[in-house]
Design a protein around this motif. Sequence first.
Motif, PDB file in Angstrom:
ATOM      1  N   GLY A  42     -18.334 152.147  63.751  1.00 58.29           N
ATOM      2  CA  GLY A  42     -19.367 151.156  63.468  1.00 58.29           C
ATOM      3  C   GLY A  42     -19.959 151.395  62.101  1.00 58.29           C
ATOM      4  N   PRO A  43     -20.737 150.422  61.598  1.00 59.76           N
ATOM      5  CA  PRO A  43     -21.349 150.581  60.276  1.00 59.76           C
ATOM      6  C   PRO A  43     -22.477 151.611  60.323  1.00 59.76           C
ATOM      7  N   SER A  44     -22.973 152.021  59.148  1.00 59.50           N
ATOM      8  CA  SER A  44     -24.043 153.020  59.174  1.00 59.50           C
ATOM      9  C   SER A  44     -25.266 152.411  59.853  1.00 59.50           C
ATOM     10  N   HIS A 199     -16.655 155.196  60.096  1.00 56.68           N
ATOM     11  CA  HIS A 199     -16.911 153.782  59.819  1.00 56.68           C
ATOM     12  C   HIS A 199     -15.614 153.120  59.364  1.00 56.68           C
ATOM     13  N   ASP A 200     -14.534 153.920  59.293  1.00 60.96           N
ATOM     14  CA  ASP A 200     -13.276 153.437  58.743  1.00 60.96           C
ATOM     15  C   ASP A 200     -12.352 152.994  59.868  1.00 60.96           C
ATOM     16  N   GLN A 201     -12.087 151.708  59.911  1.00 58.17           N
ATOM     17  CA  GLN A 201     -11.307 151.182  61.034  1.00 58.17           C
ATOM     18  C   GLN A 201      -9.903 151.773  61.092  1.00 58.17           C
ATOM     19  N   THR A 202      -9.296 152.012  59.937  1.00 56.87           N
ATOM     20  CA  THR A 202      -7.935 152.535  59.961  1.00 56.87           C
ATOM     21  C   THR A 202      -7.899 153.900  60.637  1.00 56.87           C
ATOM     22  N   LEU A 205      -8.601 153.416  64.459  1.00 56.60           N
ATOM     23  CA  LEU A 205      -7.537 152.749  65.208  1.00 56.60           C
ATOM     24  C   LEU A 205      -6.292 153.619  65.313  1.00 56.60           C
ATOM     25  N   TYR A 239     -15.014 140.613  63.348  1.00 56.43           N
ATOM     26  CA  TYR A 239     -15.281 140.755  61.918  1.00 56.43           C
ATOM     27  C   TYR A 239     -15.004 142.179  61.448  1.00 56.43           C
ATOM     28  N   PHE A 240     -15.412 143.159  62.253  1.00 53.32           N
ATOM     29  CA  PHE A 240     -15.382 144.553  61.803  1.00 53.32           C
ATOM     30  C   PHE A 240     -13.981 145.149  61.830  1.00 53.32           C
ATOM     31  N   ILE A 241     -13.183 144.739  62.803  1.00 54.74           N
ATOM     32  CA  ILE A 241     -11.803 145.221  62.898  1.00 54.74           C
ATOM     33  C   ILE A 241     -10.910 144.206  62.196  1.00 54.74           C
ATOM     34  N   GLY A 242     -10.059 144.705  61.325  1.00 55.11           N
ATOM     35  CA  GLY A 242      -9.187 143.791  60.587  1.00 55.11           C
ATOM     36  C   GLY A 242      -9.673 143.651  59.162  1.00 55.11           C
TER      37      GLY A 242
ATOM     38  N   ASP B 163     -19.928 151.990  53.580  1.00 52.30           N
ATOM     39  CA  ASP B 163     -19.149 151.618  54.754  1.00 52.30           C
ATOM     40  C   ASP B 163     -17.960 150.755  54.369  1.00 52.30           C
ATOM     41  N   TYR B 164     -16.912 150.946  55.133  1.00 49.53           N
ATOM     42  CA  TYR B 164     -15.659 150.222  54.963  1.00 49.53           C
ATOM     43  C   TYR B 164     -15.837 148.715  54.755  1.00 49.53           C
ATOM     44  N   LYS B 165     -16.588 148.089  55.624  1.00 49.54           N
ATOM     45  CA  LYS B 165     -16.716 146.631  55.582  1.00 49.54           C
ATOM     46  C   LYS B 165     -17.522 146.168  54.384  1.00 49.54           C
ATOM     47  N   ILE B 301      -0.796 153.499  66.244  1.00 43.48           N
ATOM     48  CA  ILE B 301      -0.866 152.063  66.503  1.00 43.48           C
ATOM     49  C   ILE B 301      -2.242 151.555  66.102  1.00 43.48           C
ATOM     50  N   THR B 302      -2.291 150.587  65.185  1.00 39.94           N
ATOM     51  CA  THR B 302      -3.593 150.087  64.751  1.00 39.94           C
ATOM     52  C   THR B 302      -4.035 148.860  65.545  1.00 39.94           C
ATOM     53  N   GLY B 303      -3.196 148.381  66.427  1.00 36.09           N
ATOM     54  CA  GLY B 303      -3.531 147.167  67.167  1.00 36.09           C
ATOM     55  C   GLY B 303      -2.746 145.982  66.641  1.00 36.09           C
TER      56      GLY B 303
END
Lengths: 361, 364
Positions: A42-44, A199-202, A205, A239-242, B163-165, B301-303
């Motif tokens: 999640g974000p900070s 916070h890093d989706q990669t 995941l 929004y957050f994933i991808g 943050d990433y996003k 696997i990232t999905g």
Amino acid sequence: MAQITLDKLAHSYMANPKNDNDFALKQIDYVWEDGGAYALLGPSGCGKTTLLNIISGLLVPSKGHIRFDTTDVTEMSPEQRNIAQVFQFPVIYDTMTVEENLAFPLVNRGVDKAEIRKRVGDMLETLELTDKASRRARGLTADEKQKISLGRGLVRYDVNAILFDEPLTVIDPHMKWQLRTKLKELHEQFGHTMIYVTHDQTEALTFADKVVVMYEGEVVQIGTPEELFDEPAHTFVGYFIGSPGMNILPGSVDGHQIRLADHGFKVDKHYDALAGLTEIGIRPEFIRVTDAAGAAGKGVPMQVSSVENIGRHQIVRGKINGHSVDAVVDEDARIPAEAYAVIDTSRLNVYQDSHLVRASR
Amino acid sequence: MLELDRVSKQVGTSLHINDVSMTLEKGSLNVLLGPTLSGKTSLMRLMAGLDKPTSGDVRVDGRRVTGHSVRRRNVAMVYQQFINYPAMTVYENIASPLRLEGASKSVIETKVREAAELLKLTEFLDRTPLNLSGGQQQRTALARALVKGAELVLLDEPLANLDYKLREELRVELPRLFAETGAVFVYATTEPHEALLLGGRTAALHEGTVTQFDSTIDVYNAPVNLQTAQTFADPPLNTLSVQLDNGSLMAGDRSMGSLGQRAERPADGAYSLAFRPHHVSLQATEGHSVPVQAIVGTSEITGSETYIHVTVGSDHWVVLTHGVHRVNNGDAITVYLDPSRFYLFSSADGSLQLAPVTNALAAA
């Protein structure tokens, strides 16, 4: 190793929280399976570090209990919980050798010498640090130091869980790749219960069997990477994933009809009409951008505003009936001047007041 | 226009920057790409005039500024660590360079509001930086650099702590914001992905040397040597040693296909063969025609995608495929390579000998 149960857990940093908004961590009930690999994403400010600190024992929650197997550890200190922790910055002794650093957690717990030698040897090999075993940690690179930190977390076989707090944030991309894979291998090899905050989706995941996505103190979805990608439970997850995240467009549903961005689509699934704010989600990966011939009557006009060639693929940004839409297309795809977006309607997700609505049949 | 002419910087016995020449145009976006300690920050400090080169010249619009201190030049810098004045409000932080210039009240008001609007800081103007999130603090530092109207804007991994996003959003916005000012814009990063998203031109750095400086997508598609290709690869490139013999590629006694259809074939001999993980397929297709036996290691696997680590002989490769593929550690599988995606680098000096034909070239 242990199963970790979060039982009606909640936390507020205020002395007398009055309502939900005063809680940094809203109520969570969950069981972390023994031997599972979990990520808190999640974000900070989303509460993920608060939750990690409750699990590690740095923080006593305002409400609820935490159990390791059947033992209530809510009030126990980190030392009493028998866990290992790896932080964002390497925590090692500069004056000790690599070997001594790895042995330290074992020496501390009175493990016998032959056993220490064996485990440290194995760990050096796993981390590809055997040739640097007798070097002092002081002269090593940041990457190598963080590897040792990981090794120190992993060298004990008897821990209840290993907790990671953004362990790869300061690492260069190439080494990040190696360490991430290494961690995954170590999990497969030893089967520790691992909880990884990022916070890093990669990172989340690729590392985790199950990802816990948090937003404003709340767990918005717990799912496999596939579930988070295919069926985000909340528009925030979409929004957050991808990268870019899911397109979320205004729309409506009625039976087999879905409207989005003022276009109607017939779908196989059946949705009951919805009250409240209805939005339709479609991942950029499921929009094809082509010309009139390629669309073969199945496309809707898209005004392309930019195409970013990012090597592996291209990100096409544009508008459909004035609504911003991103599409991810193949590296070789040509984007025509007069573009049409072909939407894979089997991949549409329906949201009511930001929450996923499943088809009624 | 900023020119570096054969610039070197030696500190003690170590050469931090080694004979770098590059020309940065007004209004251009220039990415410095390389791992930690490759010389990105050293190079920026030389550009800014914070450090004096050991040899070589720095010129601005043809004027020699080598050794001019940063104070005499119109430069803005933003670092990875947010730097703001903690006692001042966000408004005063952004206004500070304008006040130093002696700008009028009304000019300050207009410029600060404009920058705040662009960087989504309007509602925080009355707060002090310590009451802001990391992202908001960094946006404050960026807004200050923006209003300064500097001729040279240097951003040193400005998004690394965010943050990433948020990074994803600012990456799209930043080049646009600064392009409008007409400044020479320099952006240092360790991440290939970030360089590609920013576009513009990229200088690939390796141990203090600029190995290539060209349009970003060209550096990515046609890296001049293996070192540059590896700097510009995330996930890492798959590489192996091969012998080219009359168009056929052999790795030991394993066939790696042929360059049959490719016109500009280099001479027979020893090469490093390289290809990107997403150009390996789990299915045979018209393009993916070269079967290779591999043993599966770890998969991630990232999905939406699957990274499969495989071992081929003594080489380790990564296969990146669309969708979710479940394969077990230890499984024997066949992967398929596409020779039209092959790079060949000289095994003697690593220089590029053959690059894949890209879409951009095909279109021309």
